[in-house]
Design an enzyme around this catalytic site. Structure first.
Site, PDB file in Angstrom:
ATOM      1  N   ARG A   1      16.384   0.707  -4.912  1.00  0.00           N
ATOM      2  CA  ARG A   1      15.236  -0.143  -5.534  1.00  0.00           C
ATOM      3  C   ARG A   1      14.910  -0.464  -6.600  1.00  0.00           C
ATOM      4  O   ARG A   1      15.500   0.096  -7.339  1.00  0.00           O
ATOM      5  CB  ARG A   1      13.946   0.979  -4.881  1.00  0.00           C
ATOM      6  CG  ARG A   1      13.698   1.226  -3.514  1.00  0.00           C
ATOM      7  CD  ARG A   1      13.360   0.173  -2.892  1.00  0.00           C
ATOM      8  NE  ARG A   1      13.658   0.533  -1.171  1.00  0.00           N
ATOM      9  CZ  ARG A   1      14.088  -0.512  -0.465  1.00  0.00           C
ATOM     10  NH1 ARG A   1      13.969  -1.698  -0.819  1.00  0.00           N
ATOM     11  NH2 ARG A   1      14.039  -0.216   0.787  1.00  0.00           N
TER      12      ARG A   1
ATOM     13  N   PRO B   1       0.821  -1.101  -0.113  1.00  0.00           N
ATOM     14  CA  PRO B   1      -0.039   0.047   0.127  1.00  0.00           C
ATOM     15  C   PRO B   1       0.615   1.163   0.104  1.00  0.00           C
ATOM     16  O   PRO B   1       1.768   1.469   0.633  1.00  0.00           O
ATOM     17  CB  PRO B   1      -0.881  -0.314   1.251  1.00  0.00           C
ATOM     18  CG  PRO B   1      -0.072  -1.182   1.961  1.00  0.00           C
ATOM     19  CD  PRO B   1       0.555  -2.164   1.225  1.00  0.00           C
ATOM     20  N   GLU B   2       0.323   2.276  -1.009  1.00  0.00           N
ATOM     21  CA  GLU B   2       1.042   3.384  -0.933  1.00  0.00           C
ATOM     22  C   GLU B   2      -0.212   4.278  -0.788  1.00  0.00           C
ATOM     23  O   GLU B   2      -1.247   3.859  -0.483  1.00  0.00           O
ATOM     24  CB  GLU B   2       1.716   3.730  -2.263  1.00  0.00           C
ATOM     25  CG  GLU B   2       3.116   2.652  -2.636  1.00  0.00           C
ATOM     26  CD  GLU B   2       3.414   2.872  -4.015  1.00  0.00           C
ATOM     27  OE1 GLU B   2       3.678   4.026  -4.607  1.00  0.00           O
ATOM     28  OE2 GLU B   2       3.950   1.835  -4.518  1.00  0.00           O
TER      29      GLU B   2
ATOM     30  N   ARG C   1       4.187 -10.870   6.238  1.00  0.00           N
ATOM     31  CA  ARG C   1       5.572 -10.458   6.552  1.00  0.00           C
ATOM     32  C   ARG C   1       5.778 -10.062   7.816  1.00  0.00           C
ATOM     33  O   ARG C   1       6.874  -9.835   8.301  1.00  0.00           O
ATOM     34  CB  ARG C   1       6.138  -9.745   5.351  1.00  0.00           C
ATOM     35  CG  ARG C   1       5.804 -10.384   4.072  1.00  0.00           C
ATOM     36  CD  ARG C   1       6.891 -11.254   3.598  1.00  0.00           C
ATOM     37  NE  ARG C   1       8.281 -10.476   3.535  1.00  0.00           N
ATOM     38  CZ  ARG C   1       8.667  -9.663   2.420  1.00  0.00           C
ATOM     39  NH1 ARG C   1       7.966  -9.778   1.372  1.00  0.00           N
ATOM     40  NH2 ARG C   1       9.717  -8.768   2.511  1.00  0.00           N
TER      41      ARG C   1
ATOM     42  N   LYS D   1       1.452   6.881   4.201  1.00  0.00           N
ATOM     43  CA  LYS D   1       1.012   5.721   4.211  1.00  0.00           C
ATOM     44  C   LYS D   1       0.746   5.247   5.787  1.00  0.00           C
ATOM     45  O   LYS D   1       0.281   4.111   5.737  1.00  0.00           O
ATOM     46  CB  LYS D   1       2.197   4.702   3.774  1.00  0.00           C
ATOM     47  CG  LYS D   1       2.753   5.246   2.544  1.00  0.00           C
ATOM     48  CD  LYS D   1       4.147   4.580   1.927  1.00  0.00           C
ATOM     49  CE  LYS D   1       4.480   5.191   0.702  1.00  0.00           C
ATOM     50  NZ  LYS D   1       6.144   4.909   0.630  1.00  0.00           N
TER      51      LYS D   1
END
Length: 311
Positions: free
Chosen positions: A301, A14-15, A149, A70
DNA sequence: GTGTTTGTTATCAA
DNA sequence: CTTGATAACAAACA
């Protein structure tokens, strides 16, 4: 790796558009309901003392839900705040109470990703093996926090703590104060960094993550690896417009789902089909029809871009 | 076993 | 002090 395998390993977290979609969904379903019970898994997602966390929240209500970048901020009465960060694989799914389900809509299956048959979450099937916490409301409806996670967290904060967290975030992309001049000022303060790093820096602009950073750069026709100092006035303006337009469209379609992201009802986001570069490495560029989408590590990234039409 | 995945933070370097 | 670059974190999967 085969193309199919590449498609399957794509993940998303999610952003801003995803977190905002969840926020709006929860605003409709859990506000002002008495929290009668809180269950915390043994592998606790709670920062600090879980027992204290439970005892301080039980019996209270969420009276407001805000988003900082976020991060979700649930206001409890009495100047206490529940901070929830979903990080990579966190989900907040609302399940209506038994009474409502019995008379509610027929069973519905949710799938995500272009036909990959990967289920998101059907609220009827909760809790799952990855459910780390559940809030039970007085009408028997529940809010589940799932996180495969376990990077995500729940944290109870007071006023001062919440304000400190708030100050650490940069400007909101949809704030009225976020105009072209402000964007240029932000870039001017990070002249030595790469464009991608600047876009990802939550202390500068809040809410942009890896997917939208790449999509914003593509939309603006600028390479994400460009030093911020090298950007022309025209490129800065294009990037500013792209930040607003990409995020606005993603929000309109309820965010992006490849795998884990689900909204407050367990459903996928539909922006996935509008992605132009993220996850399209090795494929032909949809804009120039000449370049092949490249993937490289930029600012630490995985970064996708068209080396032909992004300059 | 190795590499890759990501948002944030800790840590070290300049 | 600032700023940047990088490792670390958890867990899954190819």
């Amino acid at each position: 790796m085969s193309l199919l395998a590449k498609l399957i390993v794509r993940k998303n977290m999610p952003e801003l558009p995803e977190v905002e979609t969840i926020r709006k969904g929860l605003e409709k379903s859990i506000l002002n309901k008495k929290i009668v019970q809180i269950e915390i898994a043994k592998k606790s997602p709670v920062k600090g003392n879980a027992e204290k966390f439970v005892s301080e929240i039980k019996g209270k209500k969420f009276v407001r839900i805000e988003r900082l970048g976020k991060l979700l901020v649930f206001s409890l009465s009495a100047k206490k705040y529940l901070l929830v960060h979903l990080k990579m694989t966190g989900q907040l799914i609302y399940a209506a109470g038994k009474k409502v389900v019995a008379g509610g809509p027929p069973h519905q299956k949710f799938w995500c990703g272009g036909g990959h048959n990967l289920p998101v979450i059907n609220p009827d099937t909760l809790p799952t093996a990855y459910t780390r916490a559940a809030f039970v409301f007085s009408d028997d409806s529940k809010l589940y926090f799932n996180d495969m996670r376990r990077f995500g967290y729940l944290r109870l904060a007071g006023e001062a703590e919440k304000n400190k967290v708030e100050r650490a975030y940069g400007i909101e992309p949809f704030s009225k104060k976020f105009n072209l001049a402000e964007f240029k000022r932000i870039l001017a303060g990070r002249e030595k960094s790469l464009l991608k790093a600047a876009l990802l820096d939550q202390a500068l602009i809040a809410g942009i993550g890896n997917i939208y950073a790449d999509e914003i750069c593509f939309s603006a026709g600028v390479l994400p690896g460009r030093p911020a100092a090298s950007l022309t006035e025209k490129e800065k303006a294009a990037l500013f417009r792209a930040i607003k337009s990409v995020l606005r469209q993603a929000l309109k379609y309820g965010g992006t789902t490849f795998r884990n992201y689900a909204n407050a009802r367990g459903q996928k986001g539909k922006f996935t089909e509008f992605l132009k570069v993220y996850g399209r490495q090795g494929m032909k560029c949809l804009r120039c029809k000449k370049g092949i989408i490249q993937k490289r590590k930029i600012a630490g990234r995985g970064t996708s871009f068209c080396g032909n039409c992004q300059k």
